[in-house]
Design an enzyme around this catalytic site. Structure first.
Site, PDB file in Angstrom:
ATOM      1  N   ASP A  36     -36.918 -64.679 -71.552  1.00  0.00           N
ATOM      2  CA  ASP A  36     -38.217 -65.232 -71.937  1.00  0.00           C
ATOM      3  C   ASP A  36     -38.164 -66.761 -71.920  1.00  0.00           C
ATOM      4  O   ASP A  36     -39.107 -67.420 -71.490  1.00  0.00           O
ATOM      5  CB  ASP A  36     -38.601 -64.770 -73.347  1.00  0.00           C
ATOM      6  N   SER A  85     -63.143 -38.270 -65.431  1.00  0.00           N
ATOM      7  CA  SER A  85     -61.984 -37.875 -66.225  1.00  0.00           C
ATOM      8  C   SER A  85     -61.287 -36.717 -65.526  1.00  0.00           C
ATOM      9  O   SER A  85     -61.711 -36.257 -64.464  1.00  0.00           O
ATOM     10  CB  SER A  85     -62.403 -37.497 -67.633  1.00  0.00           C
ATOM     11  N   GLU A 117     -47.568 -37.507 -60.639  1.00  0.00           N
ATOM     12  CA  GLU A 117     -47.260 -38.792 -61.275  1.00  0.00           C
ATOM     13  C   GLU A 117     -47.403 -38.688 -62.781  1.00  0.00           C
ATOM     14  O   GLU A 117     -47.982 -37.716 -63.285  1.00  0.00           O
ATOM     15  CB  GLU A 117     -48.180 -39.879 -60.717  1.00  0.00           C
ATOM     16  N   LYS A 119     -48.843 -39.224 -66.509  1.00  0.00           N
ATOM     17  CA  LYS A 119     -50.165 -39.538 -67.077  1.00  0.00           C
ATOM     18  C   LYS A 119     -49.940 -40.603 -68.144  1.00  0.00           C
ATOM     19  O   LYS A 119     -49.432 -40.321 -69.224  1.00  0.00           O
ATOM     20  CB  LYS A 119     -50.811 -38.295 -67.680  1.00  0.00           C
ATOM     21  N   CYS A 430     -27.880 -43.548-104.951  1.00  0.00           N
ATOM     22  CA  CYS A 430     -27.331 -42.964-106.163  1.00  0.00           C
ATOM     23  C   CYS A 430     -25.913 -43.501-106.295  1.00  0.00           C
ATOM     24  O   CYS A 430     -25.157 -43.541-105.322  1.00  0.00           O
ATOM     25  CB  CYS A 430     -27.321 -41.445-106.037  1.00  0.00           C
TER      26      CYS A 430
HETATM   27  S1  IVH Z   1     -56.437 -40.122 -61.925  1.00  0.00           S
HETATM   28  C1  IVH Z   1     -60.524 -38.800 -60.459  1.00  0.00           C
HETATM   29  N1  IVH Z   1     -53.943 -40.615 -62.585  1.00  0.00           N
HETATM   30  O1  IVH Z   1     -56.389 -40.133 -67.519  1.00  0.00           O
HETATM   31  C2  IVH Z   1     -59.234 -38.872 -61.191  1.00  0.00           C
HETATM   32  N2  IVH Z   1     -55.607 -40.773 -64.267  1.00  0.00           N
HETATM   33  O2  IVH Z   1     -58.335 -37.964 -68.206  1.00  0.00           O
HETATM   34  C3  IVH Z   1     -59.123 -40.107 -61.979  1.00  0.00           C
HETATM   35  N3  IVH Z   1     -54.728 -41.445 -66.458  1.00  0.00           N
HETATM   36  O3  IVH Z   1     -59.332 -41.975 -67.502  1.00  0.00           O
HETATM   37  C4  IVH Z   1     -57.923 -40.231 -62.820  1.00  0.00           C
HETATM   38  N4  IVH Z   1     -52.626 -41.635 -65.838  1.00  0.00           N
HETATM   39  O4  IVH Z   1     -57.185 -43.254 -67.812  1.00  0.00           O
HETATM   40  C5  IVH Z   1     -55.225 -40.528 -63.016  1.00  0.00           C
HETATM   41  N5  IVH Z   1     -51.714 -41.057 -63.008  1.00  0.00           N
HETATM   42  C6  IVH Z   1     -52.975 -40.977 -63.436  1.00  0.00           C
HETATM   43  C7  IVH Z   1     -53.333 -41.255 -64.764  1.00  0.00           C
HETATM   44  C8  IVH Z   1     -54.665 -41.130 -65.147  1.00  0.00           C
HETATM   45  C9  IVH Z   1     -53.489 -41.744 -66.843  1.00  0.00           C
HETATM   46  C10 IVH Z   1     -55.900 -41.419 -67.353  1.00  0.00           C
HETATM   47  C11 IVH Z   1     -57.046 -42.237 -66.856  1.00  0.00           C
HETATM   48  C12 IVH Z   1     -58.253 -41.342 -66.910  1.00  0.00           C
HETATM   49  C13 IVH Z   1     -57.789 -40.215 -67.741  1.00  0.00           C
HETATM   50  C14 IVH Z   1     -58.447 -38.942 -67.281  1.00  0.00           C
END
Ligand code: IVH
Length: 675
Positions: A36, A85, A117, A119, A430
């Site tokens: 840093d 979503s 990938e 999430k 203790c």
């Molecule tokens: S793809 C049309 N890939 O999950 C598909 N979403 O529940 C669009 N998220 O709002 C989403 N990792 O914030 C995608 N590898 C990933 C993700 C991802 C996290 C979140 C994203 C989205 C939510 C959907």
């Protein structure tokens, strides 16, 4: 305008490049290259050059990531392509159904190729680039319109302000803003030191930091970003065949993209990836709450299309939640085997991290006060990996009118002896030592536990009875127990009594490191016990060692040295050891050149899939006991991949990297040669 000397121009360019590379190493590669302090030095040098020669300043210079004056509120932006979503799936059946639906809709009889990938557990954002320059950044909002957080996103070092040569005319990148765990820990420490708000988890910290009207505040928070897709693109060279190619393209445009991504085939591939990531989850630098599967072919994605608010071509396979909210029914105090008093929240039972939890640790008195946890509160409980469940934070909005504050008792709840808390220590203890039955019980329980003397059948209930009836005071007494004595106890038949006596007898043959670990010396865990055993080679030398000699052992500092020395200076402890040895406890001699000249010494293993004859933990222990190392992820330096049933993507990796693959019989063979 003052002419800029060529050497200044050159230096500025060089500094920008170095700063850019440092950011990429930290956020995209998870491999920080410079400290840093060094980063700050480069940054300040650039700032100085730019203030001497204002014409040097460009909108995309790293110095322009410091944030602007506060906004009155965020503007609303309409998303050109909606930010939808994902549908969630929680078990295998749902994944099988997902794959079946896709095959059906595409009329496909072969296996489907999926891009898989992590999430990310953060906040979705959309980044708009025009002619390579970042022009707009927005939150997801309701999916159709979000908030304009461009000023804030510009402060995030992981987000490129300008794309490299060859960028398309327009590009909309979708991804997740999050906070790395290490930055989250640091932020909370700083917040606590300043007496400011503590964030419950990295996600909340990231959200709180991104939704700041004052982007100068956002700039002080280290936020990360990972790209997971392209919203829209106008221009040449953007791949339009597969999702995985698009991610590679984003990576070439210097966006961080998860290195754990993969391309797999069919349900087997999906579930293998799920298992793999589940294992890696705890050791990733950031939180993930599941994995995402996307049909890799973009044409198939278009054919499948969307159903209401979610795509048909993708699904989120969620992990069991690591955090849940529940009520604190009481706060008890537990006495550990070292005498430490730990406040423990008694909870309305909840399921978290895949198991039912009734209690969660509050660590110590200061933690209770810092988090202001009271009986009656609703709290966030977290259980990550195999870690003990803990109370993370109080849900302030749900505090009832009447709550009861916690007070650390002045007397030990078990033996009524005085409790003391030493100056500068967080832990109250203790003072009664081994005379406190709690410490005796837990010391014995630890002594008998699997990784210590491994006495099967000597469980907690039986030990409680033995201690309460005064039949056993120290570990040495165990070796004088007879089957008749045991058979007289509650829930003990003649057969189980004989089994326990046999198990006690069998435990007499052990190894020096297990024996040292079994003694339950404060600050001496399994690894330290191993280090001590290899260094000293025999018990007598260890007992005689003074604190200076102890510190000669690698990885042993003054605190551990003091604990070890104090333990062996106690006549009571030496007497117990003497009696253990007289009662027949013994171990084989330690070869100081390392694990008994083993051919496994120094070899590195990775385990994957399900083994038939042992758990992976057992396999790990056996490999380690022969001097091998076991790690979680595969690399060129891995010597062997042990692949059980359903090995998943690690097997492919091993084959790509040319790492030797052992099946279970081959592993057993290798282990038995060592015996
Ligand atoms: S793809 C049309 N890939 O999950 C598909 N979403 O529940 C669009 N998220 O709002 C989403 N990792 O914030 C995608 N590898 C990933 C993700 C991802 C996290 C979140 C994203 C989205 C939510 C959907």
């Amino acid at each position: 305008m003052a002419r800029i000397p060529p050497e200044v121009l050159k230096r500025a360019k060089q500094l920008r490049k170095q700063i850019g590379q440092a950011n990429y190493a930290y956020y995209a590669l998870d491999a920080p290259q410079i400290s840093d302090a060094e980063y700050d030095r480069l940054f300040r040098e650039l700032q100085r050059l730019e203030s001497d020669y204002p014409a040097l300043v460009t909108h995309d210079s790293p110095t322009q990531r410091v944030g602007d004056a506060p906004l009155p509120g965020f503007e609303t932006v309409q998303h050109v392509t909606p930010m939808l979503s994902l549908n969630n799936a929680f078990d295998e059946d749902e994944i099988i159904a997902f794959d079946r639906r896709i095959k059906g809709a595409l009329g496909e009889s072969g296996e489907i190729e999926y891009a898989v990938e992590p999430k990310f557990d953060g906040l979705a954002v959309s980044l708009g680039y025009q002619s390579g320059a970042l022009v707009l950044g927005a939150t997801r909002g309701d999916g159709y319109a979000g908030e304009d957080v461009t000023a804030n996103l510009r402060t995030i070092r992981a987000i490129p302000l300008r794309l490299p040569e060859g960028a398309p005319k327009t590009l909309e990148v979708r991804g997740e803003v999050l906070m790395l765990r290490r930055d989250f820990e640091k932020l909370n420490e700083e917040q606590a030191a300043r007496g400011e708000k503590i964030f419950a988890n990295p996600r909340n910290a990231a959200a709180g930091s991104l939704r700041q009207l004052d982007s100068r505040v956002t700039a002080t928070r280290r936020l990360a970003f990972f790209a997971y897709g392209i919203g829209s693109a106008g221009g040449d060279h953007v791949p339009d065949n597969t999702h995985s190619r698009q991610l590679e393209y984003l990576q070439s445009m210097l966006f961080p993209v998860a290195s754990q991504r993969d391309v797999v085939s069919g349900v087997t591939g999906l579930l293998g990836y799920y298992q793999d990531m589940g294992e890696q989850r705890a050791s990733l630098p950031y939180d993930i709450d599941g994995v995402v599967y996307k049909v890799n072919s973009l044409r198939a994605q278009r054919d499948l299309g969307f159903a209401s608010r979610a795509p048909r071509f993708a699904v989120a396979h969620k992990f069991p939640a690591q955090e849940e909210i529940t009520e604190v029914l009481g706060i008890d105090v537990q006495v550990g085997r070292t005498g430490a008093l730990t406040p423990v929240a008694r909870l309305a039972p909840l399921r978290v991290g895949g198991v039912t939890v009734n209690n969660a640790t509050l660590h110590n008195e200061d933690e209770v006060n810092r988090k202001d946890v009271r009986i009656g509160d609703h709290v966030i409980v977290r259980r990550a990996g195999d870690v003990i469940p803990e109370v993370v934070a109080v849900v302030a909005e749900r505090r009832p009118k009447k709550t009861v504050k916690f007070v650390m008792p002045a007397k030990c709840p078990i033996c009524r002896s005085a409790v003391e808390r030493l100056e500068g220590e967080a832990v109250a203890r203790c003072t009664a030592g081994l005379y406190c039955p709690a410490q005796r019980k837990q010391a014995l329980w630890h002594f008998a536990s699997r990784r210590a003397m491994d006495i099967e059948g000597l469980g907690e209930k039986l030990l409680d009875q033995l201690v309460e009836r005064g039949l056993v005071e120290s570990a040495a007494d165990l070796y004088e127990l007879t089957a008749e004595t045991l058979a007289g106890l509650a829930r003990m038949g003649e057969k189980s009594a004989a089994n326990v006596v046999a198990a006690i007898k069998a435990s007499k043959k052990t190894s020096l490191d297990r024996f040292i670990y079994a003694l339950g010396i404060r600050n001496v865990g399994e690894q330290t016990a191993k280090d001590l055993a290899t260094h000293f080679g025999n018990l007598e030398a260890l007992i005689q060692a003074d604190e200076g000699t102890l510190q000669d052992v690698s990885d042993i500092g003054p605190v551990v040295a003091a604990s070890v020395h104090r333990f062996f200076s106690e006549p009571h402890n030496r007497k117990v050891i003497e009696r253990l040895v007289t009662n027949g406890v013994h171990w084989e001699k330690v070869d100081k050149t390392g694990a008994r000249g083993s051919v496994l010494a120094g070899k590195s293993f990775v385990l994957t899939g399900t083994l038939g004859n042992m758990t992976r933990d057992e396999a790990r222990q056996r490999i380690e006991s022969l001097g091998g190392k076991v790690s979680g992820s595969i690399s060129k330096r891995t010597d062997y991949l042990v692949a059980g049933d359903k090995p998943g993507s690690k097997l492919d990796k091993a084959q790509q990297l040319g790492v030797a693959v052992l099946n279970e019989p081959a592993l057993l063979e290798l282990l038995s040669q060592e015996r």
